[in-house]
Structure formats: structure tokens, C-alpha cells
Design a protein around this motif. Sequence first.
Motif, PDB file in Angstrom:
ATOM      1  N   ARG A 234      21.959 -53.751  29.461  1.00 26.74           N
ATOM      2  CA  ARG A 234      22.128 -54.517  28.226  1.00 26.74           C
ATOM      3  C   ARG A 234      21.787 -53.649  27.031  1.00 26.74           C
ATOM      4  O   ARG A 234      20.836 -52.861  27.080  1.00 26.74           O
ATOM      5  CB  ARG A 234      21.242 -55.759  28.247  1.00 26.74           C
ATOM      6  N   CYS A 235      22.560 -53.818  25.961  1.00 23.46           N
ATOM      7  CA  CYS A 235      22.314 -53.080  24.726  1.00 23.46           C
ATOM      8  C   CYS A 235      22.350 -54.052  23.554  1.00 23.46           C
ATOM      9  O   CYS A 235      23.070 -55.049  23.580  1.00 23.46           O
ATOM     10  CB  CYS A 235      23.371 -51.993  24.509  1.00 23.46           C
ATOM     11  N   PHE A 236      21.602 -53.746  22.536  1.00 22.83           N
ATOM     12  CA  PHE A 236      21.617 -54.564  21.319  1.00 22.83           C
ATOM     13  C   PHE A 236      22.780 -54.117  20.459  1.00 22.83           C
ATOM     14  O   PHE A 236      23.033 -52.920  20.324  1.00 22.83           O
ATOM     15  CB  PHE A 236      20.291 -54.385  20.562  1.00 22.83           C
ATOM     16  N   PRO A 237      23.507 -55.008  19.809  1.00 25.86           N
ATOM     17  CA  PRO A 237      23.391 -56.468  19.867  1.00 25.86           C
ATOM     18  C   PRO A 237      24.457 -57.064  20.778  1.00 25.86           C
ATOM     19  O   PRO A 237      25.641 -56.952  20.493  1.00 25.86           O
ATOM     20  CB  PRO A 237      23.636 -56.878  18.417  1.00 25.86           C
ATOM     21  N   TRP A 238      24.080 -57.684  21.850  1.00 28.24           N
ATOM     22  CA  TRP A 238      24.981 -58.385  22.765  1.00 28.24           C
ATOM     23  C   TRP A 238      26.092 -57.491  23.295  1.00 28.24           C
ATOM     24  O   TRP A 238      27.243 -57.888  23.391  1.00 28.24           O
ATOM     25  CB  TRP A 238      25.546 -59.652  22.111  1.00 28.24           C
ATOM     26  N   ARG A 239      25.727 -56.262  23.590  1.00 28.75           N
ATOM     27  CA  ARG A 239      26.637 -55.326  24.235  1.00 28.75           C
ATOM     28  C   ARG A 239      26.081 -54.955  25.604  1.00 28.75           C
ATOM     29  O   ARG A 239      24.928 -55.236  25.926  1.00 28.75           O
ATOM     30  CB  ARG A 239      26.803 -54.051  23.388  1.00 28.75           C
ATOM     31  N   MET A 240      26.899 -54.287  26.393  1.00 31.59           N
ATOM     32  CA  MET A 240      26.448 -53.733  27.660  1.00 31.59           C
ATOM     33  C   MET A 240      27.239 -52.470  27.953  1.00 31.59           C
ATOM     34  O   MET A 240      28.381 -52.310  27.508  1.00 31.59           O
ATOM     35  CB  MET A 240      26.601 -54.749  28.798  1.00 31.59           C
ATOM     36  N   LEU A 241      26.615 -51.570  28.687  1.00 33.17           N
ATOM     37  CA  LEU A 241      27.232 -50.311  29.079  1.00 33.17           C
ATOM     38  C   LEU A 241      27.252 -50.210  30.601  1.00 33.17           C
ATOM     39  O   LEU A 241      26.209 -50.368  31.256  1.00 33.17           O
ATOM     40  CB  LEU A 241      26.453 -49.116  28.529  1.00 33.17           C
ATOM     41  N   LEU A 242      28.434 -49.984  31.146  1.00 28.22           N
ATOM     42  CA  LEU A 242      28.574 -49.684  32.564  1.00 28.22           C
ATOM     43  C   LEU A 242      28.812 -48.188  32.712  1.00 28.22           C
ATOM     44  O   LEU A 242      29.612 -47.608  31.971  1.00 28.22           O
ATOM     45  CB  LEU A 242      29.738 -50.461  33.173  1.00 28.22           C
ATOM     46  N   TYR A 243      28.101 -47.571  33.667  1.00 29.04           N
ATOM     47  CA  TYR A 243      28.310 -46.145  33.921  1.00 29.04           C
ATOM     48  C   TYR A 243      28.385 -45.902  35.420  1.00 29.04           C
ATOM     49  O   TYR A 243      27.595 -46.457  36.201  1.00 29.04           O
ATOM     50  CB  TYR A 243      27.176 -45.312  33.331  1.00 29.04           C
ATOM     51  N   TRP A 244      29.338 -45.081  35.812  1.00 32.06           N
ATOM     52  CA  TRP A 244      29.522 -44.701  37.211  1.00 32.06           C
ATOM     53  C   TRP A 244      30.005 -43.268  37.268  1.00 32.06           C
ATOM     54  O   TRP A 244      30.768 -42.816  36.403  1.00 32.06           O
ATOM     55  CB  TRP A 244      30.565 -45.609  37.863  1.00 32.06           C
ATOM     56  N   HIS A 245      29.535 -42.523  38.270  1.00 35.96           N
ATOM     57  CA  HIS A 245      30.130 -41.222  38.560  1.00 35.96           C
ATOM     58  C   HIS A 245      30.230 -41.051  40.063  1.00 35.96           C
ATOM     59  O   HIS A 245      29.643 -41.824  40.834  1.00 35.96           O
ATOM     60  CB  HIS A 245      29.361 -40.071  37.901  1.00 35.96           C
ATOM     61  N   ARG A 246      30.981 -40.076  40.504  1.00 27.83           N
ATOM     62  CA  ARG A 246      31.319 -39.960  41.919  1.00 27.83           C
ATOM     63  C   ARG A 246      30.104 -39.806  42.821  1.00 27.83           C
ATOM     64  O   ARG A 246      30.106 -40.269  43.958  1.00 27.83           O
ATOM     65  CB  ARG A 246      32.277 -38.786  42.128  1.00 27.83           C
ATOM     66  N   ALA A 247      29.071 -39.158  42.330  1.00 25.17           N
ATOM     67  CA  ALA A 247      27.887 -38.965  43.155  1.00 25.17           C
ATOM     68  C   ALA A 247      27.209 -40.286  43.496  1.00 25.17           C
ATOM     69  O   ALA A 247      26.460 -40.376  44.467  1.00 25.17           O
ATOM     70  CB  ALA A 247      26.894 -38.038  42.451  1.00 25.17           C
ATOM     71  N   MET A 248      27.470 -41.340  42.690  1.00 24.63           N
ATOM     72  CA  MET A 248      26.906 -42.650  43.002  1.00 24.63           C
ATOM     73  C   MET A 248      27.564 -43.240  44.245  1.00 24.63           C
ATOM     74  O   MET A 248      26.924 -43.948  45.024  1.00 24.63           O
ATOM     75  CB  MET A 248      27.105 -43.612  41.829  1.00 24.63           C
ATOM     76  N   THR A 249      28.842 -42.935  44.425  1.00 22.60           N
ATOM     77  CA  THR A 249      29.581 -43.438  45.584  1.00 22.60           C
ATOM     78  C   THR A 249      29.355 -42.558  46.805  1.00 22.60           C
ATOM     79  O   THR A 249      29.179 -43.042  47.917  1.00 22.60           O
ATOM     80  CB  THR A 249      31.092 -43.504  45.264  1.00 22.60           C
TER      81      THR A 249
END
Length: 262
Positions: A234-249
Amino acid sequence: MSATPPTTVPLPATATERRLVPEIMDDPSLDRALHEAALRGLGRINRVSRSAALMWPTIKAFNTPRRTQAEPLRVLDLACGGGDVLVALARRAAQASMNVRWIGADMSGVALDFARAQARDAGVEIDFEKIDVFTDALPQDLDLAMNSLFMHHLTSEQSVAVLKKMAAMAGAVLINDLRRGAVAHAFTVAGTRLITRSPVVHVDGPRSVRAAWTPDELRTLAEQAGLRGATVRRCFPWRMLLYWHRAMTDPRTDSSNRGGDR
């Protein structure tokens, strides 16, 4: 389409269920002057809500010693709209002496013309391409595929398809979007009228919040798309950030080759 300003009855601020309603800016017949005024209004809203500032730390983290000596970082902004977020990020990268090839993609010719003018006025080099994410191929061998304020326009099926397509072409994915909620909706109704005079934004802003995902919903969509391990904060104000990279999979993946971590 007539230039008569659209009107709407604001949706109840107490409503919390997702409601996806077509937005005026998605109408290809929208009057050009109204469209450009809305793009300017959205640019002001993005500056106030610090969209580029929220995304910049993730992009800056790619600027490793290995990266600075290698070929340019390849970044795609999908559904870039008027290009204000992409231009702001390009300016930050230039100030940090980052070697980046920026690509902005959108299916709207009006938005792309507007974005090209914004980039030219800002003195940054960005390649803009007309791409329909559902029918056209994306550029290949990207280090990062991102989008800002796009996912709330999509159904769950479309969201999964878009995330899959982004992950297939890039080493990392970054999503900046709204968070749905009653308070966010109420403030958006008021805030859009304070920040911009665009009647299109006055209508589309609250609709966007009502159509937005929650962090848990966005994380679930990412999992369904195969982006296992994706983080959503969650980020202010009422935003959100999704992050993914290949090493996560695949933890065996060398993240220094494609994307890297934050």
C-alpha cells in the motif's frame, strides 16, 4: 462527439464492491479537446499523488555497476496515456545518469500525440508505439514492463492475460494502481474537482476508484497469471505497487541478468 461537458451522479461513498463501468476516456470517439484536457488533468493528479516518485526507487535499483557498463535498460510503459509518468521517470533517470531505453505504448493515437509533445518539451528521448495489448505483440527482451493506472480498466480475465503477457516479455513487472475503498472514493470525488477542471476526469476519477482492485485481489490476479511471489504494498494516497521479477518465481534464476531485485 459533442464538446458538451459530461455529467454524472456520484456513486455512493459507502459502496465497497468493485464496479467496472466504461470510462469516458476509453471512448475512441471522445472529442480531441476534451481528451487532451483530461490528459492534462490526469497529469496534475499524478504529480499530486506522486506516481513517478512511487515507482522511481524500483527503477533506480536497476542502476547497478554491472548495469551501467552494459547495454541500456529496456523499460516499457504499457498504456502510457499522456506520458506524464514516463516523462517524469525519464527525467529522474537522466539526472541519475542511467542508461535507459524508454518505450511508451498506448492504443490511443490522441494520447500518443500528446505524450510525444510532452517528451519533446521535457527534452527526454522516449520511443512511443501504438499497441493494443490484447491483439498486438509487445516489444521483446525487456528488463522491466510496467503500467500505471491501467489495471482498474480491466476485468479479472483481462488482468490475468495482461500480467502474463508482460511477464513473458520482461524480467520484471511493476504495477502502480489505485486501491478501492469508500474513503478513497469520497476523496476522489472532491479531489478531482479541486485539482482539475476537466469534466471527463470528474466523471472518470470516481469510476476508476470504484473499479480498482484491493491489494489482496491484485496479488491473487498475479498468482493466477503465474507471477508467483509478487509483492503488493500500500502507498499513500490510496495507491498500491505490485512488483515481481523472475527470481521470485524461480530462485535459481540469476536476477542480475533480467531485472534484479529492489
